[in-house]
Design a protein around this motif. Structure first.
Motif, PDB file in Angstrom:
ATOM      1  N   THR A 294      -6.928  -5.095 -13.421  1.00 33.66           N
ATOM      2  CA  THR A 294      -7.199  -6.536 -13.388  1.00 33.66           C
ATOM      3  C   THR A 294      -7.724  -7.028 -14.723  1.00 33.66           C
ATOM      4  O   THR A 294      -7.376  -8.127 -15.181  1.00 33.66           O
ATOM      5  CB  THR A 294      -8.215  -6.845 -12.277  1.00 33.66           C
ATOM      6  N   GLN A 297      -4.919  -7.500 -17.170  1.00 30.52           N
ATOM      7  CA  GLN A 297      -4.153  -8.708 -16.860  1.00 30.52           C
ATOM      8  C   GLN A 297      -4.908  -9.966 -17.280  1.00 30.52           C
ATOM      9  O   GLN A 297      -4.335 -10.878 -17.882  1.00 30.52           O
ATOM     10  CB  GLN A 297      -3.820  -8.767 -15.377  1.00 30.52           C
ATOM     11  N   TYR A 329      -0.799 -16.167 -14.784  1.00 31.75           N
ATOM     12  CA  TYR A 329      -1.410 -15.097 -13.989  1.00 31.75           C
ATOM     13  C   TYR A 329      -0.392 -14.502 -13.020  1.00 31.75           C
ATOM     14  O   TYR A 329      -0.297 -13.271 -12.880  1.00 31.75           O
ATOM     15  CB  TYR A 329      -2.615 -15.639 -13.222  1.00 31.75           C
ATOM     16  N   ALA A 330       0.352 -15.361 -12.349  1.00 31.89           N
ATOM     17  CA  ALA A 330       1.349 -14.853 -11.398  1.00 31.89           C
ATOM     18  C   ALA A 330       2.447 -14.075 -12.120  1.00 31.89           C
ATOM     19  O   ALA A 330       2.882 -13.010 -11.656  1.00 31.89           O
ATOM     20  CB  ALA A 330       1.945 -16.015 -10.609  1.00 31.89           C
ATOM     21  N   THR A 332       2.316 -12.476 -14.928  1.00 31.98           N
ATOM     22  CA  THR A 332       1.858 -11.251 -15.591  1.00 31.98           C
ATOM     23  C   THR A 332       1.269 -10.239 -14.612  1.00 31.98           C
ATOM     24  O   THR A 332       0.588  -9.301 -15.041  1.00 31.98           O
ATOM     25  CB  THR A 332       0.802 -11.582 -16.666  1.00 31.98           C
ATOM     26  N   SER A 333       1.524 -10.406 -13.340  1.00 35.13           N
ATOM     27  CA  SER A 333       1.031  -9.437 -12.358  1.00 35.13           C
ATOM     28  C   SER A 333       1.486  -8.003 -12.631  1.00 35.13           C
ATOM     29  O   SER A 333       0.760  -7.057 -12.322  1.00 35.13           O
ATOM     30  CB  SER A 333       1.448  -9.866 -10.946  1.00 35.13           C
ATOM     31  N   SER A 336      -1.270  -5.810 -14.522  1.00 33.89           N
ATOM     32  CA  SER A 336      -2.335  -5.144 -13.761  1.00 33.89           C
ATOM     33  C   SER A 336      -1.795  -3.954 -12.993  1.00 33.89           C
ATOM     34  O   SER A 336      -2.445  -2.901 -12.905  1.00 33.89           O
ATOM     35  CB  SER A 336      -3.006  -6.133 -12.800  1.00 33.89           C
ATOM     36  N   ALA A 360      -3.783  -5.990  -6.474  1.00 36.34           N
ATOM     37  CA  ALA A 360      -3.205  -7.322  -6.276  1.00 36.34           C
ATOM     38  C   ALA A 360      -4.141  -8.261  -5.526  1.00 36.34           C
ATOM     39  O   ALA A 360      -3.991  -9.481  -5.617  1.00 36.34           O
ATOM     40  CB  ALA A 360      -1.885  -7.198  -5.516  1.00 36.34           C
ATOM     41  N   TRP A 399       0.644 -15.860  -4.073  1.00 37.00           N
ATOM     42  CA  TRP A 399       0.070 -14.511  -4.004  1.00 37.00           C
ATOM     43  C   TRP A 399       0.976 -13.566  -3.209  1.00 37.00           C
ATOM     44  O   TRP A 399       1.240 -12.434  -3.633  1.00 37.00           O
ATOM     45  CB  TRP A 399      -1.315 -14.580  -3.387  1.00 37.00           C
ATOM     46  N   VAL A 403       2.762 -12.483  -6.697  1.00 41.69           N
ATOM     47  CA  VAL A 403       1.768 -11.554  -7.248  1.00 41.69           C
ATOM     48  C   VAL A 403       1.939 -10.148  -6.678  1.00 41.69           C
ATOM     49  O   VAL A 403       2.015  -9.163  -7.436  1.00 41.69           O
ATOM     50  CB  VAL A 403       0.338 -12.080  -6.981  1.00 41.69           C
ATOM     51  N   THR A 407       3.157  -6.953  -8.819  1.00 40.72           N
ATOM     52  CA  THR A 407       2.177  -5.871  -8.988  1.00 40.72           C
ATOM     53  C   THR A 407       2.775  -4.541  -8.555  1.00 40.72           C
ATOM     54  O   THR A 407       2.543  -3.498  -9.183  1.00 40.72           O
ATOM     55  CB  THR A 407       0.898  -6.167  -8.185  1.00 40.72           C
TER      56      THR A 407
END
Length: 586
Positions: A294, A297, A329-330, A332-333, A336, A360, A399, A403, A407
């Protein structure tokens, strides 16, 4: 899922570059006045829809366009059409557009707003304006003794500057200070004047910026001071560690030349003694790898958003920075998943699906619980900051369908391409006992002190960021932010490497969590600073504003702590691998 990703991209780009039209007008074309929110001046986030106060709308009932975005909904933007007739380059003489019979209930609403210094925001062509609801006593001075006389501004004069077929400047002046009493009738009027302006359209937002505040000598001095601290710290750490490690290697090499009897009688100590345990799997591996993934990310998201804002001036659009942050953020999941999954595999983790789900879900769960807790308070207050149900549903869908799958992809790639153990030392089957340490070498103390210097490198910038978010400044010096971000990275790595060396030299091989928490401890200082800022630098008050402030400051401190903890672990990991790789082991 592909359609949803493309939809998010379009949403982000639309928020950055467009609104309800292309900002070009023909003479006589409709110009829309949006009424946004109203609320107390000292509580910036405590806002309500403009027409929660008993204002009346103009006679025009329909408009030709309307827009909203994900970022606007999350930030509590509540645009409502004013109903006022405005046409491009067509002056409007003083005109009464509506009236309100002031019942006791409406009088109390206006009186409460005036006593609490309510003001409201308006938009014309995406350019904001602000005006006070009214005043009391003899004027606007807060130090004057309040009187029972309440005055409401019932007239608005709009001065609109244009350059060619574009609006480049808007101003509003309130007038007709009317004493309010129950039973009277309030008559609301407005007028519009257009004037030709030399403002360039590309620079029309500059009037809202405050270069005297953000580019003050103190800001430049703090950046220079932090930069010099980085140079000094890097030089000091390099010199100390090089000399110390060189001495350690020389001592260990001398010990290697002794025979077994002399070695047994000798007094061996230091970081070499834990070579068989230093790469042992840390406790709570699933949580540790999820936090590190995390952190990578979040660091990548922060860097991307800062660069996007620098290149695209996203701060000029309502909710643009927030919408872009969510999209990045979504998207570049996989970052992480890759770093968290590869670390989990290298350290011997077996239940990788559990680790992927935790990676995730960790940050979204904490953010969701905090935001919804604050959201319930906002709903109780009927504030515009209450997030609509459909927006919550959109976030959950992002999500679930973006996400988590991305992930998973990152985790699979990380396990297959970077998940093979590659340690320079053999791990002993039985853990080595950890000797008793002196009080100043205790893990909790090293961890706590590890955040002091990183916080010292950014606390001046914290003041500017806090003032822009919690007060009425627009933060636009993202070049400064990028430089401070890089300085923070270097300082955190240097400090954590030193703390890791002290830990290993005390023959404590549990450096994984120590290095992470050493960097993450900056969050404690940031959150403590938020208390100082709240009580000594603001006039915020009330349950909603206080809960909103400390709730979101908790999330900010937590995210920064995870980022710096990851920096600390990454730097320490390279340092530990390097010194044990060069160590001669029997």
């Amino acid at each position: 899922m592909v359609r949803l990703i493309l939809g998010l991209a379009v949403l982000a780009l639309a928020t950055v570059h467009a609104d309800e039209h292309d900002h070009k007008y023909e003479k006589g074309e409709e110009v829309v006045l949006w009424m946004n929110t109203v609320g107390p001046y000292h509580n910036r986030q405590e806002t309500y829809s403009f027409f929660t106060l008993p204002y009346c709308k103009g006679p025009k009932k329909a408009i030709s366009h309307h827009h909203e975005s994900l970022g606007e909904n999350l930030q509590g933007v509540a645009l409502a059409f004013s109903g006022l007739e405005m046409n491009f380059r067509s002056n409007q003489p003083l005109t009464e557009y509506c009236s309100v019979d002031l019942t006791p209930k409406k009088y109390k609403a206006f009186a409460y707003a005036i006593k609490n210094h309510y003001w409201y925001q308006m938009y014309i062509d995406d350019l904001p304006m602000w005006a006070l609801v009214g005043d009391f006593g003899a004027g606007h001075n807060d130090h004057e003794k309040p009187s029972d006389d309440m005055y409401l501004w019932t007239h608005k004069k709009f001065d609109i500057g244009y350059n060619g077929n574009r609006i480049v400047d808007v101003n509003v002046t309130t007038g007709k200070r009317t004493l309010i009493k129950p039973g009277i009738t309030l008559h609301f009027t407005y007028e519009v004047t257009y004037r030709e302006s030399k403002y360039e359209f590309a620079k029309r937002f500059e009037k809202y910026l405050d270069p005297h505040f953000f580019q003050h000598r103190i800001h430049w001095f703090s950046i220079f001071n932090s930069f010099m601290m980085v140079i000094f710290l890097v030089g000091l750490v390099t010199m100390i560690l090089m000399r110390t490690l060189r001495r350690d290697f020389a001592r260990y090499q001398k010990e290697d030349e002794l025979d077994d009897m002399e070695r047994d009688l000798g007094d061996e100590y230091g970081w070499k003694q834990v070579h068989g345990d230093v790469f042992r799997t840390p406790e709570h591996l699933t949580a540790f790898s999820a936090l590190v993934g995390t952190g990578y990310q979040l660091a990548f998201v922060s860097l991307c958003v800062i660069l996007f804002v620098i290149m695209g001036d996203l701060y000029t659009g309502r909710g643009s920075v927030l919408t872009t942050s969510i999209f990045v953020y979504a998207a570049t999941s996989p970052v992480s998943g890759y770093f968290g999954g590869s670390l989990y595999a290298r350290l011997g983790g077996k239940n990788w699906i559990k680790q992927m789900v935790l990676t995730a879900s960790l940050l979204p769960a904490v953010v969701g619980v905090t935001v919804m807790s604050v959201n319930f308070i906002a709903m109780y207050y009927s504030a515009s900051r209450a997030i609509p149900f459909m927006t919550v549903l959109v976030m959950i869908c992002i999500w679930l369908f973006v996400v988590i799958p991305l992930t998973l992809v990152g985790t699979v790639l990380g396990r297959n391409f970077a998940g093979q153990p590659d340690v320079p030392c053999r791990i002993n089957p039985v853990p080595r006992p950890i000797p008793e340490k002196k009080w100043y070498m205790e893990t909790w103390l090293i961890t706590l002190l590890g955040g002091v210097l990183p916080f010292g490198s950014i606390f001046i910038e914290m003041y500017f960021i806090f003032t822009s978010f919690w007060a009425y400044k627009i933060y636009y010096v993202y070049g400064f932010m990028l430089l401070v971000f890089l300085i923070l990275t270097v300082v955190t790595i240097c400090v954590t490497v030193v703390c890791t060396y002290f830990t290993l030299n005390a023959e404590d091989y549990r450096w994984h969590w120590t290095s992470f928490l050493c960097g993450a401890s900056i969050s404690l200082y940031v959150y403590a600073y938020s208390f100082y800022y709240y009580f000594l630098k603001t006039k915020m008050s009330g349950t909603f504003q206080t809960s909103f402030y400390f709730g979101y400051m908790f999330l900010f401190a937590l995210a920064l702590g995870i980022i710096c903890g990851t920096f600390g672990y990454a730097g320490s990991s390279m340092f530990v691998f390097r010194i044990y790789k060069n160590l001669k082991i029997d």
